[in-house]
Design a protein around this motif. Structure first.
Motif, PDB file in Angstrom:
ATOM      1  N   GLY A  64       0.899 -10.600 -12.106  1.00 30.56           N
ATOM      2  CA  GLY A  64       2.773 -11.268 -10.122  1.00 30.56           C
ATOM      3  C   GLY A  64       3.357 -11.732 -11.195  1.00 30.56           C
ATOM      4  N   ALA A  65       4.367 -12.617 -10.221  1.00 35.63           N
ATOM      5  CA  ALA A  65       5.297 -12.907 -10.883  1.00 35.63           C
ATOM      6  C   ALA A  65       5.176 -13.863 -10.704  1.00 35.63           C
ATOM      7  N   LEU A  66       6.924 -15.522 -10.791  1.00 35.53           N
ATOM      8  CA  LEU A  66       6.615 -16.811 -10.712  1.00 35.53           C
ATOM      9  C   LEU A  66       7.729 -16.834 -10.817  1.00 35.53           C
ATOM     10  N   SER A  72       6.451 -25.115 -15.171  1.00 32.03           N
ATOM     11  CA  SER A  72       6.441 -24.460 -17.233  1.00 32.03           C
ATOM     12  C   SER A  72       4.583 -24.438 -17.235  1.00 32.03           C
ATOM     13  N   LEU A  73       4.693 -24.950 -16.567  1.00 29.38           N
ATOM     14  CA  LEU A  73       2.467 -25.077 -16.993  1.00 29.38           C
ATOM     15  C   LEU A  73       1.949 -24.311 -15.623  1.00 29.38           C
ATOM     16  N   LEU A  74       2.825 -23.588 -14.564  1.00 27.69           N
ATOM     17  CA  LEU A  74       1.989 -22.142 -14.654  1.00 27.69           C
ATOM     18  C   LEU A  74       2.484 -21.299 -15.200  1.00 27.69           C
ATOM     19  N   VAL A  75       3.785 -21.220 -16.043  1.00 29.46           N
ATOM     20  CA  VAL A  75       3.433 -20.018 -17.351  1.00 29.46           C
ATOM     21  C   VAL A  75       2.768 -20.216 -17.750  1.00 29.46           C
ATOM     22  N   ALA A  88       8.739 -14.432 -15.280  1.00 30.64           N
ATOM     23  CA  ALA A  88       8.966 -15.167 -14.887  1.00 30.64           C
ATOM     24  C   ALA A  88      10.254 -14.323 -14.181  1.00 30.64           C
ATOM     25  N   TYR A  89      10.412 -15.094 -13.402  1.00 33.26           N
ATOM     26  CA  TYR A  89      11.769 -14.854 -12.656  1.00 33.26           C
ATOM     27  C   TYR A  89      12.869 -16.161 -12.870  1.00 33.26           C
TER      28      TYR A  89
END
Length: 69
Positions: free
Chosen positions: A13-15, A24-27, A39-40
């Motif tokens: 997916g994309a963040l 940053s935690l999600l990355v 990531a975008y």
């Protein structure tokens, strides 16, 4: 649902990535438990330069592809 479960069940997916603590935690979690995430980061005049620097560094450390818009 915890992050491990979410990213295991959604391996790609994309963040939207701000470079802050939450995103940053999600990355990190996406790269730890997922497979194909990107990531975008939306760069604007309203953000201090250090936020972009931090976003690039964390994405690099987590091996997350990063696109700056």
């Amino acid at each position: 649902m915890d992050l491990k479960t979410f990213f295991t069940e959604n391996p790609r997916g994309a963040l939207a990535y701000s470079g802050g603590t939450d995103s940053s935690l999600l990355v990190w979690a996406a790269m730890e438990y997922g497979k194909d995430w990107h990531a975008y980061y939306v760069h604007s005049a309203f953000q201090p330069a250090f936020e972009l620097t931090d976003a690039r560094q964390i994405a690099f450390q987590c091996s997350m592809p990063l696109t700056i818009i």
